[in-house]
Design a protein around this motif. Structure first.
Motif, mmCIF file in Angstrom:
data_model
loop_
_atom_site.group_PDB
_atom_site.id
_atom_site.type_symbol
_atom_site.label_atom_id
_atom_site.label_comp_id
_atom_site.label_asym_id
_atom_site.label_seq_id
_atom_site.Cartn_x
_atom_site.Cartn_y
_atom_site.Cartn_z
ATOM 1 N N TYR A 93 0.832 -1.213 0.000
ATOM 2 C CA TYR A 93 0.000 0.000 0.000
ATOM 3 C C TYR A 93 0.867 1.264 0.000
ATOM 4 O O TYR A 93 0.568 2.242 0.664
ATOM 5 C CB TYR A 93 -0.941 -0.010 1.208
ATOM 6 C CG TYR A 93 -2.130 -0.919 1.046
ATOM 7 C CD1 TYR A 93 -3.374 -0.432 0.676
ATOM 8 C CD2 TYR A 93 -2.008 -2.287 1.250
ATOM 9 C CE1 TYR A 93 -4.473 -1.272 0.525
ATOM 10 C CE2 TYR A 93 -3.097 -3.147 1.095
ATOM 11 C CZ TYR A 93 -4.318 -2.634 0.730
ATOM 12 O OH TYR A 93 -5.396 -3.471 0.584
ATOM 13 N N GLY A 94 1.978 1.200 -0.740
ATOM 14 C CA GLY A 94 2.849 2.356 -0.864
ATOM 15 C C GLY A 94 3.740 2.612 0.330
ATOM 16 O O GLY A 94 4.458 3.624 0.369
ATOM 17 N N ARG A 230 3.379 -14.895 -7.117
ATOM 18 C CA ARG A 230 2.908 -14.413 -8.420
ATOM 19 C C ARG A 230 3.212 -12.936 -8.648
ATOM 20 O O ARG A 230 2.834 -12.377 -9.685
ATOM 21 C CB ARG A 230 1.401 -14.663 -8.559
ATOM 22 C CG ARG A 230 1.008 -16.131 -8.475
ATOM 23 C CD ARG A 230 1.694 -16.951 -9.550
ATOM 24 N NE ARG A 230 1.512 -18.391 -9.325
ATOM 25 C CZ ARG A 230 2.200 -19.326 -9.971
ATOM 26 N NH1 ARG A 230 3.112 -18.983 -10.880
ATOM 27 N NH2 ARG A 230 1.994 -20.602 -9.709
ATOM 28 N N GLU A 231 3.867 -12.311 -7.668
ATOM 29 C CA GLU A 231 4.289 -10.912 -7.780
ATOM 30 C C GLU A 231 3.118 -9.981 -8.087
ATOM 31 O O GLU A 231 3.149 -9.184 -9.020
ATOM 32 C CB GLU A 231 5.404 -10.755 -8.824
ATOM 33 C CG GLU A 231 6.666 -11.517 -8.456
ATOM 34 C CD GLU A 231 7.818 -11.267 -9.420
ATOM 35 O OE1 GLU A 231 7.566 -10.856 -10.578
ATOM 36 O OE2 GLU A 231 8.975 -11.473 -9.013
ATOM 37 N N VAL A 232 2.071 -10.126 -7.271
ATOM 38 C CA VAL A 232 0.928 -9.220 -7.336
ATOM 39 C C VAL A 232 0.759 -8.570 -5.967
ATOM 40 O O VAL A 232 1.385 -8.986 -4.983
ATOM 41 C CB VAL A 232 -0.372 -9.935 -7.757
ATOM 42 C CG1 VAL A 232 -0.225 -10.526 -9.149
ATOM 43 C CG2 VAL A 232 -0.757 -11.023 -6.751
ATOM 44 N N GLU A 233 -0.088 -7.562 -5.900
ATOM 45 C CA GLU A 233 -0.296 -6.857 -4.644
ATOM 46 C C GLU A 233 -1.018 -7.737 -3.620
ATOM 47 O O GLU A 233 -1.934 -8.486 -3.966
ATOM 48 C CB GLU A 233 -1.140 -5.591 -4.871
ATOM 49 C CG GLU A 233 -0.435 -4.515 -5.694
ATOM 50 C CD GLU A 233 0.733 -3.893 -4.964
ATOM 51 O OE1 GLU A 233 0.674 -3.791 -3.716
ATOM 52 O OE2 GLU A 233 1.716 -3.527 -5.627
ATOM 53 N N ALA A 234 -0.592 -7.646 -2.367
ATOM 54 C CA ALA A 234 -1.325 -8.261 -1.262
ATOM 55 C C ALA A 234 -2.380 -7.263 -0.803
ATOM 56 O O ALA A 234 -2.061 -6.111 -0.495
ATOM 57 C CB ALA A 234 -0.376 -8.603 -0.120
ATOM 58 N N ILE A 235 -3.635 -7.708 -0.760
ATOM 59 C CA ILE A 235 -4.770 -6.811 -0.534
ATOM 60 C C ILE A 235 -5.472 -7.165 0.775
ATOM 61 O O ILE A 235 -5.717 -8.340 1.052
ATOM 62 C CB ILE A 235 -5.787 -6.918 -1.694
ATOM 63 C CG1 ILE A 235 -5.120 -6.577 -3.034
ATOM 64 C CG2 ILE A 235 -6.991 -6.011 -1.446
ATOM 65 C CD1 ILE A 235 -4.700 -5.157 -3.190
ATOM 66 N N GLY A 236 -5.832 -6.144 1.560
ATOM 67 C CA GLY A 236 -6.618 -6.387 2.770
ATOM 68 C C GLY A 236 -6.425 -5.291 3.797
ATOM 69 O O GLY A 236 -5.395 -4.616 3.812
ATOM 70 N N THR A 237 -7.419 -5.105 4.659
ATOM 71 C CA THR A 237 -7.316 -4.069 5.692
ATOM 72 C C THR A 237 -7.622 -4.662 7.070
ATOM 73 O O THR A 237 -6.738 -5.104 7.768
ATOM 74 C CB THR A 237 -8.243 -2.884 5.375
ATOM 75 O OG1 THR A 237 -9.586 -3.362 5.187
ATOM 76 C CG2 THR A 237 -7.802 -2.170 4.117
ATOM 77 N N ASN A 238 -8.903 -4.651 7.482
ATOM 78 C CA ASN A 238 -9.262 -5.181 8.795
ATOM 79 C C ASN A 238 -10.614 -5.879 8.712
ATOM 80 O O ASN A 238 -11.322 -5.761 7.716
ATOM 81 C CB ASN A 238 -9.282 -4.061 9.835
ATOM 82 C CG ASN A 238 -10.205 -2.924 9.455
ATOM 83 O OD1 ASN A 238 -11.424 -3.048 9.532
ATOM 84 N ND2 ASN A 238 -9.651 -1.790 9.035
ATOM 85 N N ALA A 239 -10.984 -6.593 9.786
ATOM 86 C CA ALA A 239 -12.187 -7.423 9.753
ATOM 87 C C ALA A 239 -12.975 -7.288 11.050
ATOM 88 O O ALA A 239 -12.580 -6.581 11.972
ATOM 89 C CB ALA A 239 -11.794 -8.880 9.510
ATOM 90 N N HIS A 240 -14.103 -8.013 11.124
ATOM 91 C CA HIS A 240 -15.019 -7.919 12.264
ATOM 92 C C HIS A 240 -14.381 -8.364 13.572
ATOM 93 O O HIS A 240 -14.843 -7.993 14.648
ATOM 94 C CB HIS A 240 -16.260 -8.782 12.009
ATOM 95 C CG HIS A 240 -17.012 -8.401 10.775
ATOM 96 N ND1 HIS A 240 -16.951 -9.141 9.617
ATOM 97 C CD2 HIS A 240 -17.830 -7.357 10.504
ATOM 98 C CE1 HIS A 240 -17.714 -8.583 8.697
ATOM 99 N NE2 HIS A 240 -18.256 -7.500 9.191
ATOM 100 N N GLU A 241 -13.353 -9.182 13.473
ATOM 101 C CA GLU A 241 -12.699 -9.705 14.669
ATOM 102 C C GLU A 241 -12.292 -8.611 15.649
ATOM 103 O O GLU A 241 -12.462 -8.754 16.871
ATOM 104 C CB GLU A 241 -11.472 -10.505 14.223
ATOM 105 C CG GLU A 241 -10.579 -10.987 15.347
ATOM 106 C CD GLU A 241 -9.320 -11.661 14.810
ATOM 107 O OE1 GLU A 241 -8.380 -11.839 15.588
ATOM 108 O OE2 GLU A 241 -9.294 -12.029 13.610
#
Length: 430
Positions: A93-94, A230-241
């Motif tokens: 994420y930069g 695969r040299e792609v971006e890892a995506i995700g932020t936060n969850a209900h936990e």
């Protein structure tokens, strides 16, 4: 590219442990784990497997010995040097050095804690207890193991040519979906399918197909191991936990009402930009937004994960406007039960109003509906949730009462505290 059908036939899976790495997990789990490590490291939690699809008799389909073998294998895993280098040195994420040195040192020495497994009728009771940062990392691999063992139980009954045809049909289905998605202008879509995938090899194939078929419209994958290889971006932020546990730790109703905002204050202190995505539906989206502090309106966007997605997105648009923000500059991530038709509909409805994007999960990585007799490979709704924190039960209300969880007395209390009235029940697709 792996010939998945031949791999299944020739080896009967024995050379393929289901979870190959501690980073064969969703990126947001690692982000949340670092936040918990920093803010709540001593909290004791219990996670439990919950099969919402009771008609799937997991204990009849999956051999207990094989399940234990896979879970024991996960407990033997640790970060490899290459994985550690990727996490320490990559830009996410930069941001360089997303993961702090103290967290990485802890993670590099981690082995997952013990599990408790017991058969109850035709289901398994699978629980994990211990310190929050350690136990939370069981969630995704536990789900992946149960989902794939169920797939293997069905595939093991099939012949060589049946397997070839099955995977050919499955690949054709995925590719036809990708071709349909190409018609959407300015599409932004990521793979969110780790937790309920058909198999690791299948998820990896789907990511490669998305890369080739969608080009820049494919923004990345939630799966860290696949993102790395695969040299792609890892995506995700936060969850209900996070809000579920923070809320369970609240000492009174006033602290309970404040808990979801305390979560995001801790997140605000650690992250910026596209990581500042609000997940508002844990205790009802409308009430959460109505009572939110003004600084949250300045966050980058919102993730819609339950209820009617169009209603939730419009609620967010109205809220941003009421707080003096321009909704067209905000991102709305749709991530609940998506398939091509719904993605097209939501994009058409909200393009230009917001920056619409999509986290495509189970119906990307596990759509074999109608391809085997009795629909035995149809995806089903399996979750692994925090059910206790320091001895107190956790609660999730959601914007869909069919996704609510927790003791009924506590659900009633939470509804009162958060002002949740009547809710429209939605079918839980996956």
């Amino acid at each position: 590219m792996v010939d998945i059908a031949s791999r299944v036939w020739n080896h009967k899976w024995k050379i393929d442990p289901i979870v190959r790495s501690l980073i064969d997990t969703d990126f947001y789990k690692l982000l949340m784990c670092q936040s918990v490590f920093r803010n709540k490291p001593e909290t004791q939690v219990t996670f439990s497997l919950i099969n919402r699809s009771k008609h799937i008799p997991l204990a009849d389909l999956i051999d207990e010995g094989e399940l234990r073998e896979q879970l024991d294998h996960i407990r033997s895993l640790s970060l490899s040097r290459g994985e550690s280098t990727w996490l320490r040195g990559n830009t996410f994420y930069g941001k360089r050095q997303m993961f702090r040195p103290d967290f990485m040192e802890w993670f590099e020495n981690l082995r997952l804690p013990p599990y408790h497994l017991e058969r109850k009728g035709d289901q398994y009771e699978l629980t994990f207890e211990g310190s929050w940062p350690e136990v939370m990392l069981w969630e995704i691999p536990a789900l992946a193991v149960l989902m794939e063992l169920r797939s293997r139980a069905v595939l093991d009954r099939m012949g060589r040519f049946e397997l070839q045809v099955l995977y050919a049909r499955g690949m054709t289905r995925v590719w036809e979906k990708i071709e349909a998605l190409r018609e959407i202008p300015d599409l932004s879509i990521a793979d969110f399918g780790t937790r309920r995938r058909h198999s690791f090899l299948w998820q990896d194939w789907c990511v490669q197909a998305m890369q080739e078929g969608l080009g820049d419209a494919f923004t990345g994958t939630s799966n860290c191991k696949i993102a790395m290889s695969r040299e792609v971006e890892a995506i995700g932020t936060n969850a209900h936990e996070l809000p579920m546990v923070y809320a369970a730790l609240a000492k009174d109703d006033a602290a309970l009402a404040q808990a979801p905002y305390d979560v995001l204050q801790d997140w605000h202190d650690e992250h910026e930009g596209n990581l500042r995505i609000i997940l508002p539906d844990t205790y009802g989206t409308k009430g959460f937004l109505d009572n939110a502090p003004d600084w949250l309106a300045g966050w980058t966007g919102i993730r819609v994960d339950s209820g009617d997605p169009a209603v939730a997105a419009q609620t967010a648009i109205d809220w941003w406007k009421s707080r003096g923000e321009d909704p067209s500059e905000k991102r709305v991530i749709f991530s609940d039960g998506l398939d091509v038709a719904k993605i097209k509909e939501l994009h058409r409805q909200f393009a230009g109003k917001v920056k619409a994007s999509f986290g495509w999960g189970t119906l990307l990585t596990n759509d074999f509906r109608g391809l085997v007799p009795d629909d035995a490979l149809a995806p089903f709704s399996l979750v692994c949730k925090a059910v206790k924190a320091n001895g107190s039960p956790t609660v999730k209300l959601s914007d869909n009462p069919n996704k609510a969880m927790g003791p009924q007395s506590e659900i009633d209390r939470y509804k009162r505290v958060f002002g949740v009235g009547d809710q429209a029940a939605q079918k839980v697709i996956v």
